[in-house]
Design a protein around this motif. Structure first.
Motif, short mmCIF file in Angstrom:
data_model
loop_
_atom_site.label_atom_id
_atom_site.label_comp_id
_atom_site.label_asym_id
_atom_site.label_seq_id
_atom_site.Cartn_x
_atom_site.Cartn_y
_atom_site.Cartn_z
N TRP A 1 0.83 -1.22 0.00
CA TRP A 1 0.00 0.00 0.00
C TRP A 1 0.85 1.26 0.00
O TRP A 1 0.44 2.30 -0.51
CB TRP A 1 -0.91 0.02 1.23
N THR B 1 3.89 3.89 -3.60
CA THR B 1 3.03 4.71 -4.47
C THR B 1 3.79 5.36 -5.62
O THR B 1 3.22 6.14 -6.37
CB THR B 1 2.34 5.81 -3.65
N ARG C 1 -1.52 -6.50 -12.23
CA ARG C 1 -1.39 -5.81 -10.97
C ARG C 1 -0.62 -6.74 -10.04
O ARG C 1 -0.15 -7.80 -10.45
CB ARG C 1 -2.76 -5.44 -10.40
N VAL D 1 2.12 4.46 -12.06
CA VAL D 1 1.28 4.23 -10.88
C VAL D 1 -0.07 4.91 -11.09
O VAL D 1 -0.20 5.88 -11.82
CB VAL D 1 1.95 4.77 -9.60
N SER D 2 -1.07 4.35 -10.43
CA SER D 2 -2.43 4.84 -10.61
C SER D 2 -2.83 5.80 -9.50
O SER D 2 -2.10 6.01 -8.53
CB SER D 2 -3.39 3.65 -10.63
N SER D 3 -4.00 6.36 -9.64
CA SER D 3 -4.55 7.29 -8.65
C SER D 3 -5.35 6.51 -7.60
O SER D 3 -5.64 5.32 -7.77
CB SER D 3 -5.46 8.30 -9.33
N TYR D 4 -5.72 7.20 -6.53
CA TYR D 4 -6.57 6.58 -5.52
C TYR D 4 -7.91 6.16 -6.13
O TYR D 4 -8.44 5.11 -5.80
CB TYR D 4 -6.79 7.54 -4.35
N VAL E 1 -7.90 2.82 -7.98
CA VAL E 1 -7.82 1.61 -7.16
C VAL E 1 -8.99 1.49 -6.20
O VAL E 1 -9.56 0.40 -6.02
CB VAL E 1 -6.50 1.57 -6.36
N SER F 1 3.33 -3.51 -5.77
CA SER F 1 2.59 -2.30 -5.40
C SER F 1 1.14 -2.40 -5.85
O SER F 1 0.85 -2.74 -7.00
CB SER F 1 3.24 -1.07 -6.04
N TRP G 1 -0.61 0.03 -6.37
CA TRP G 1 -0.87 1.22 -7.18
C TRP G 1 -0.37 1.08 -8.62
O TRP G 1 -0.58 1.97 -9.44
CB TRP G 1 -0.24 2.45 -6.53
#
Length: 201
Positions: free
Chosen positions: A10, A13, A49, A121-124, A127, A154, A156
């Motif tokens: 988690w 990021t 992922r 990496v992705s945004s909140y 996810v 990760s 993210w």
């Protein structure tokens, strides 16, 4: 699997490498020494992922199923979890060890291949959106695919899937729009087969 490993998935990021722009349909597939494509043979590549993610599991199981019935194509799954974690995860999946010869798994722990293919990496929201959370519950309830222990990787990291023809041109796919995005690998096969027929004309 320890609490620190789970927490680390988690906290990770940021990506270790700045991602390039994702390839577009009709462009040449990114070249990377860790991801060698067979000459004159089409391939479907999926970037997973983290190992332990139920969406990654569903994606891999679907990829494996489509690979079984399309032996003329190459299928590649790329994992950014460690070699040990990826191997442990693969052994925990249903029908472990039944992967066909045309399916291989590549470990890219430093996420160099991910970056080359434009996957950062992705945004909140990507996810943790309400839709993604609902999909997690639905996948577990309907198909028995729940979160597994996350030993590395990760949460993210963005996923994506691409179809590349025998000339090294991207014909299908792209970056996942959401963590729970379903991939239609059968569609990818149809697109690659159609492009192969056009090339023969």
């Amino acid at each position: 699997m320890t609490f620190q490993q789970e927490l680390g998935s988690w906290l990770s990021t940021t990506a270790p490498s700045l991602p390039a722009a994702p390839p577009t349909i009709g462009s040449s597939a990114p070249d990377h020494p860790k991801l060698l494509l067979g000459s004159n043979k089409s391939a479907i590549i999926t970037f997973l992922r983290h190992c332990g993610c139920p969406f990654a599991e569903k994606t891999f199981l679907n990829l494996r199923e489509v690979a079984r019935s399309n032996s003329d194509l190459d299928f590649i799954a790329v994992s950014h979890s460690s070699h040990a974690a990826t191997e442990t995860w693969l052994k925990s999946l249903p029908q472990a060890g039944s992967e066909p010869d045309n399916l291989r798994v590549i470990v890219d722990e430093q996420r160099e291949i991910y970056a080359a293919w434009g996957l950062g990496v992705s945004s909140y929201a990507h996810v943790l959106s309400p839709a993604s959370m609902w999909s997690v519950w639905k996948l577990g309830k309907e198909e028995g695919i729940w979160n597994r222990p996350t030993e590395s990787g990760s949460r993210w990291q963005m996923a994506g899937s691409f179809g590349v023809d025998g000339e090294g041109v991207v014909r299908w796919g792209g970056v996942a729009g959401r963590a729970d995005e379903k991939v239609d690998f059968e569609e990818g096969v149809r697109v690659l087969e159609a492009s192969g027929q056009e090339a023969k004309l």
